[in-house]
Structures are given as structure tokens and as C-alpha cells.
Design a protein around this motif. Structure first.
Motif, PDB file in Angstrom:
ATOM      1  N   ALA A 119       0.836  -1.207   0.000  1.00  0.00           N
ATOM      2  CA  ALA A 119       0.000   0.000   0.000  1.00  0.00           C
ATOM      3  C   ALA A 119       0.866   1.251   0.000  1.00  0.00           C
ATOM      4  N   GLN A 120       1.978   1.190   0.687  1.00  0.00           N
ATOM      5  CA  GLN A 120       2.921   2.312   0.680  1.00  0.00           C
ATOM      6  C   GLN A 120       4.280   1.807   1.147  1.00  0.00           C
ATOM      7  N   ALA A 125       4.213   7.405   0.240  1.00  0.00           N
ATOM      8  CA  ALA A 125       3.537   7.973  -0.927  1.00  0.00           C
ATOM      9  C   ALA A 125       2.313   7.153  -1.339  1.00  0.00           C
ATOM     10  N   GLY A 126       2.466   5.852  -1.426  1.00  0.00           N
ATOM     11  CA  GLY A 126       1.354   5.015  -1.878  1.00  0.00           C
ATOM     12  C   GLY A 126       1.005   5.286  -3.325  1.00  0.00           C
ATOM     13  N   GLN A 127       2.007   5.431  -4.175  1.00  0.00           N
ATOM     14  CA  GLN A 127       1.759   5.884  -5.547  1.00  0.00           C
ATOM     15  C   GLN A 127       2.076   4.855  -6.624  1.00  0.00           C
ATOM     16  N   SER A 142      -6.645  -0.268  -4.400  1.00  0.00           N
ATOM     17  CA  SER A 142      -5.630   0.004  -3.379  1.00  0.00           C
ATOM     18  C   SER A 142      -6.104  -0.495  -2.027  1.00  0.00           C
ATOM     19  N   LEU A 143      -5.179  -0.629  -1.098  1.00  0.00           N
ATOM     20  CA  LEU A 143      -5.479  -0.945   0.305  1.00  0.00           C
ATOM     21  C   LEU A 143      -6.304  -2.223   0.431  1.00  0.00           C
ATOM     22  N   GLN A 180      -2.707  -4.046   1.885  1.00  0.00           N
ATOM     23  CA  GLN A 180      -2.681  -3.421   3.208  1.00  0.00           C
ATOM     24  C   GLN A 180      -2.222  -4.459   4.241  1.00  0.00           C
ATOM     25  N   THR A 181      -1.555  -3.977   5.271  1.00  0.00           N
ATOM     26  CA  THR A 181      -1.124  -4.874   6.350  1.00  0.00           C
ATOM     27  C   THR A 181      -2.341  -5.510   7.010  1.00  0.00           C
TER      28      THR A 181
END
Ligand SMILES: Cc1cc2nc3c(=O)[nH]c(=O)nc-3n(C[C@H](O)[C@H](O)[C@H](O)COP(=O)(O)OP(=O)(O)OC[C@H]3O[C@@H](n4cnc5c(N)ncnc54)[C@H](O)[C@@H]3O)c2cc1C
Ligand SMILES: Nc1ncnc2c1ncn2[C@@H]1O[C@H](COP(=O)(O)O)[C@@H](O)[C@H]1O
Lengths: 262, 322
Positions: A119-120, A125-127, A142-143, A180-181
Motif C-alpha cells: 500500500a505504501q 507515498a502510496g503511488q 488500493s489498500l 494493506q497490512t
């Protein structure tokens, strides 16, 4: 299912006290402890679990220098089948789009059904995942904190949204997901596991091998650049309690009483 | 004059708080910038939000389409790519929707991208200078981004001072007809609400909140005993829930619970913005952390540099002796 997981070697936030170098333009990197980005570790675990269920293989890839090879090896010790190192001096100073451009070139050389990122990473940034998907014209989510594989053409994914709620989506393959974690519990990797993959050959590719125009990546191609690191003005930061532990506790209890904590 | 577009996230006919924060962010980019609010959605909810935004922004663009009723990032991206002019500077909130939308949007607009800005220091030539953080807030950086061909920039919710609700009478332009083909390869199914746990951390005036510094599942007992002595409840940061040591309902933060206690004891928590984003109502924050440089000390009222595993039992004993 053929799965590619993008991983990055990053300074470990739990292990380091970060300080600026004497010029103040970079971190003092001499004694930093590095490890695989926390989110990427969950992504690799998820990929391994999917392949355990439906078959296929897991490839881990990183854009980095020679030292980045150690994170590929670590993730291969976890169970990833292949590793690829994308390394070239021309890649240095890449912004998010530069990294995504480099990864895209490698992805187009293979045939992957599913591409996972974290996710980042260290820069918060998460980009890269979202950029990569848009460049490939693949759908993106995402996530992601849940993946249900129940077909070859589509999968179901849960995205974590505000307040811990989960947004369920159906998404066509091939696609890119940022992980995501908490989606799983990444397996432990012992010294013995690392030793087993110590001699496995990890191919290394440079800009030429990937067919990338070197001016489109790295510092040259970056529209977004870090100028410096700095320590923010603490403003009215915390009042630090000092003295022996007993003295600190005494002060703290007075404050807690005044503020309704006791 | 710089033209800035602010994407307005909204739910149930109400804009998110960040809608009031974009004007300040835009002003810091360029004091003379014209700022246009962009609202996508469907039906009455959309009209309500667009109307509210016209009280704050002089220009509002709305895009109405049934496919936009739920904000699916792929669909929103297509609509924005179709309606925004070339070289647009677009502000998006760095939240779970913004992270889904913004990076891909910058690719499709072929513009620069900068994530999670917490401050801007103006434009110099083509270079916009902004401030952001790395490594969970442990260090800050200045970044420049070349805005000559436009840019997509996400801003951290809460980082910019909100403007008042406003009483302007902005113009609303309907661009629904320009949105183009909104077919997507990702389809929204449903939202599954978070499970309710056995303890409601939002009801407690005092929270003993533990982070990765607790080190081991067995040590949670130590925090529980301190909480018992204080008449408090144990809450936690995300890694504790990821490790399955405590229930999700105990997690404080943007992807967990929002709490408004009187006293918040952050024990072995570094202080990331996603964690602190769940701590509201200006409580008295006590931070105990063995790293004197931990970012939590920037936001806490009182800081103590100690090992929580030693400190918590001693504090508990002293409280019990009162
Ligand atoms: C989209 C998104 C949403 C997120 N939502 C949330 C959320 O809702 N809530 C949340 O908490 N996080 C959330 N996160 C994660 C967040 O970014 C951080 O990773 C997380 O908050 C870090 O938790 P921590 O402070 O416990 O751990 P760390 O950052 O690892 O910090 C641990 C701290 O403990 C200190 N320490 C270690 N040992 C000891 C000891 N013995 N005594 C004293 N101090 C010690 C260390 O110095 C360090 O400062 C989210 C992330 C993303 C990307
Ligand atoms: N240098 C890199 N090499 C490979 N993958 C990367 C690299 N940088 C970022 N990524 C991927 O992109 C994700 C998000 O990183 P970022 O966009 O930098 O926050 C990471 O979790 C990785 O999966």
C-alpha cells in the motif's frame, strides 16, 4: 495464477533513530538497518497463499542497487519462486512514475495475471501501484485486505476504507492490487530458509535489457524531486519530563490528577 | 493565474471536512489562484454537495451520472480525465479514496504527482515546493514538483486550516455531458461494516494505548494492569491488530476508531498521522517512548523517554499506592 510482487528495501522504522547527515541534505545512512517494506511482506505472503491454493508461481521484483538483492532473497526464502533485480545507475533519483515505468517494462516481458504492490513504502507515498496500473491500462484497487480467487477472469477484493469498514469489489484480471497490512500473517523466515536460497541465481536487468529510454527515468525523468531532509520546528512539542523514574512518575501523577486521568 | 481544481469527497450528501481545507492549501500554492471545486456523484446527494460547495467556492463543476453514485476510483478517474483542462493542477485528499484515485489520475492526465503534502511553500518558476514526511513521520522533507504540464497533488486531511462554512454564491457548471464512456473493469459490490467488539474504546475517558513498543503479546497484560489501576481501557495502534493480539475494535486511527478521551496515554507508539488521525477532541496526550526522536513527541503534551515495559509497572504501583 502467475503473480508478480513488487518489493522495496527500506530503512526499518522500528530499528532506527533517524538523524540527518552533517550537510543536512540526507539521512545519516551509515548505520541504518534496512529490511523489506512491511506492506510488501504481506503482499508476498498473500501471493504465496494464492498460488498454494490455485497453482502458478510467484515472482518478486525490485528496482534498487546490489544491496536490494537481499530483500529478494528474503522473500524467496518465504516461498517466492523467482526473483528479478532491476538495477542501473540511470534509475537513481526516479520519482514514483520513474519506478512505475521501470516496473512496467519488466511486466510487459512476462505474462502475469496479478500484480501486487504494498500500500505504501518508506516515503509514505502510496503511488507506484496506481501509476503502474494506469500505465498498463489494468484495473486497480488500493489498500486491499481480502482477495477471493474464484475464477480465471475476475476476482473479488476487499478494500479497507475509513473506520475499518471494507469495500468489496469485483475486478477483472489482469489487475494491480496494493496490499494493506493485516490481510494475512506473514510466515517467519529463519536463517536456514535464507541459506537455502543463498546460491539461487537472481537475474539482473538494466535499462538496455528492459528497453527503457534512460532519460525517461531516474533524476533526468523525475518531475518530483526531494530537495532536502529537515527536522521540523518542534513548535510547542511535548513538555519532556526528566529526572529519575520515581521523579518522573511523581510529576506525571500530578498532571494526570489535574487532567482527569486519575 | 494558476487554476486549481479541488476534488470534493462526500458521503450521504455531505462533503468531507477536507473540502474546507483545500482553499487554504490552494492559497499556499498561489495566493492568486482560482480554485474550482469538482463534485462527482448522482442525484439529490450530488446536488446537495454541489450547493454546499457553491457557498465556499466561486466555481463548482458537477458531474452527475448513475455510474458515479458510489465513488469507484476507476470511474471517477475517467470522468475527471474527460472534463479537466490540459495542465490542470488537481488537489485530492490523501485518504483511502484519494490513494485509490490520484496516482492513476496523474498518469492519465500526463502530469506530475506529489503525495501527502502537509504544507506548500509557493511556486518558483515551474517548481512548486511542498513539505511532506517520510518514514512514518520520523523525518520531514522539502520536495519540488514541476507543475508546467499540470500536477495531481494529494494533501493530508487535517494539515491545512479549514475555512468557514461560507456564504459565497458560486456558479455551478454541469459537465455531466462531457464525462464520456464510464465503463470500468472494477465494479463495486458492497460495503461491509466493521465488526463491533466486546469493549467500546470510544466510551472511555482515559485510554492506555499500546503500539509496537509492547514487543510481545504476553506484555499486553502489563498495559491491562496499568489500565485497571487507572480505571482506563486498553486501546492500540494498528500493528497490534495486524498481529491479532487485540481485536480490531481496539484500534485507534483513520482505519480504526475515532476516540475523544480526556487523557490519551500513548505507550510505545511512534505517532504516525494515520494513528493520530483517530485521536480527536484535544485530549491530554502522554507519550512514553524509548526513542527521544519519536514523532509522537511533536504532538504529545507530556513526553517521557523510557522503556514502557519497565515504566508501566512502576507507574501502576505508584498509582495503587496513592
Ligand atoms: C491507509 C493506512 C491506514 C492506516 N491506519 C492506521 C490506523 O488506523 N491506526 C494506526 O495505528 N495505524 C494505521 N496505519 C499504520 C501507520 O502508518 C503506522 O504504521 C502505525 O501507526 C505504526 O504503529 P506503531 O506506532 O505502534 O509502530 P511503530 O511506528 O513501529 O512505532 C513503535 C514505537 O515504539 C517505540 N518502542 C519500541 N520499543 C519500545 C519500548 N520497549 N518502550 C518504549 N518505546 C518503545 C519505538 O521507538 C517506536 O517509536 C495505517 C496505514 C495506512 C497506509
Ligand atoms: N524501488 C521499488 N522497487 C520495487 N517496487 C517498488 C519500489 N518502490 C515502490 N515499490 C512498490 O510500490 C509500493 C508502494 O510504494 P510507494 O508508492 O513508494 O509508497 C511498494 O510497497 C512496492 O510494492
Amino acid at each position: 495464477m502467475e503473480i508478480l510482487v513488487c518489493v522495496k528495501r527500506v530503512p526499518d522504522t522500528a530499528e532506527n533513530e533517524f538523524e540527518l547527515n552533517s550537510d543536512g541534505n540526507d539521512l545519516d545512512r551509515d548505520d541504518l538497518v534496512y529490511s523489506v517494506n512491511e506492506w510488501d511482506n504481506y503482499a508476498v505472503e498473500e501471493a504465496i497463499q494464492i498460488v498454494d491454493k490455485v497453482g502458478g508461481s510467484v515472482t518478486v521484483v525490485t528496482v534498487g542497487d546490489d544491496e536490494a538483492e537481499e530483500v529478494l532473497r528474503r522473500e524467496m526464502a518465504m516461498g517466492a519462486n523467482n526473483g528479478v533485480l532491476l538495477a542501473d545507475d540511470a534509475f537513481e533519483g526516479s520519482d514514483g512514475k520513474g519506478i512505475a515505468t521501470i516496473l512496467k517494462a519488466e511486466i510487459e516481458k512476462g505474462s502475469y495475471d496479478l500484480i501486487l504492490t504494498g500500500a505504501q513504502a518508506d516515503e509514505g507515498a502510496g503511488q507506484v501501484g496506481g501509476m503502474l496500473a494506469a500505465m498498463l491500462d489494468y484495473p486497480y484497487a488500493s489498500l486491499v485486505n481480502k482477495i477471493e480467487v474464484d475464477g480465471d477472469a475476475k476476482i473479488k477484493v476487499g478494500r479497507e476504507i475509513e473506520g475499518g469498514n471494507q469495500e468489496m469489489n469485483e475486478i477483472e484480471l489482469p489487475c494491480v492490487l496494493s496490499i494493506q497490512t493485516g490481510i494475512n500473517e506473514p510466515r517467519y523466515v529463519g536463517i536456514r530458509g535464507i541459506r537455502k536460497v543463498a546460491k539461487v541465481e537472481i537475474p539482473e536487468k538494466d535499462a538496455g535489457a528492459l528497453g527503457i529510454d534512460a532519460s525517461a527515468v531516474g533524476e533526468a525523468g523525475a518531475k518530483t524531486k526531494r530537495v532536502d531532509y529537515f527536522v521540523p520546528d518542534m513548535g510547542d512539542g511535548a513538555e519532556m519530563l526528566e529526572g529519575s523514574t520515581d521523579e518522573i512518575i511523581e510529576q506525571l501523577i500530578e498532571k494526570l490528577k489535574a487532567k482527569g486521568g486519575l | 493565474m494558476t487554476q486549481i481544481f479541488a476534488y470534493i469527497p462526500h458521503k450521504n450528501g455531505a462533503a468531507e471536512d477536507v473540502a474546507l481545507e483545500y482553499p487554504e492549501a490552494a492559497k499556499k500554492i498561489d495566493a492568486g489562484a482560482s480554485v474550482t471545486a469538482v463534485v462527482t456523484g448522482s442525484g439529490a446527494d450530488l446536488d446537495k454537495v454541489a450547493g454546499d460547495m457553491a457557498k465556499i467556492y466561486s466555481e463548482v463543476i458537477k458531474v452527475d451520472n448513475a455510474a458515479l453514485a458510489y465513488p469507484n476510483a476507476e470511474v471517477v478517474r475517467k470522468a475527471l480525465t474527460a472534463i479537466l483542462p490540459a495542465n490542470a493542477i488537481v488537489l485530492v485528499a490523501h485518504d483511502t479514496f484519494g490513494m485509490d484515485l490520484a496516482p492513476g489520475l496523474s498518469v492519465k492526465l500526463d502530469s506530475a504527482y506529489a503525495a501527502d503534502a502537509i504544507d506548500f511553500e509557493g511556486v518558483d518558476g515551474d517548481a512548486l515546493k511542498l513539505v511532506r514526511q517520510e518514514l512514518g513521520g520520523a523525518v520531514s522533507t522539502h520536495v519540488t514538483t514541476d507543475i508546467s504540464a499540470g500536477a495531481v497533488i494529494t494533501i493530508r486531511p487535517g494539515a491545512f486550516a479549514p475555512v468557514d462554512g461560507g456564504s459565497a454564491s458560486g456558479t455551478i457548471t454541469d459537465k455531466s455531458g462531457d464525462a464520456g464512456d464510464l465503463a470500468a473493469k472494477r465494479t463495486f459490490i458492497e460495503v461491509v461494516e466493521a465488526e463491533v467488539g466486546d469493549v467500546d474504546i470510544t466510551k472511555s475517558d482515559v485510554l492506555v494505548s499500546i503500539g509496537r513498543g509492547i514487543e510481545d503479546e504476553d506484555n499486553i497484560e502489563i498495559a491491562q494492569e496499568l489500565a485497571d489501576a487507572m480505571g482506563a481501557v486498553v486501546s492500540c495502534s494498528r500493528p497490534i491488530v495486524d498481529a491479532k493480539w487485540l481485536e480490531k475494535s481496539r484500534q485507534v486511527g483513520t482505519s480504526g476508531q475515532t476516540v475523544k478521551p480526556k487523557v490519551y496515554m500513548a505507550m510505545g507508539i511512534s505517532g504516525s498521522f494515520q494513528h493520530m488521525g483517530g485521536v480527536k477532541g484535544n485530549p491530554f496526550i502522554v507519550a512514553v517512548n524509548k526513542n527521544p526522536k519519536a514523532p509522537i513527541f511533536q504532538v504529545a503534551d507530556v513526553g517521557i523517554v523510557e522503556d514502557i515495559l519497565d515504566f508501566m509497572p512502576e507507574l501502576q504501583e505508584a498509582i495503587e499506592d496513592l
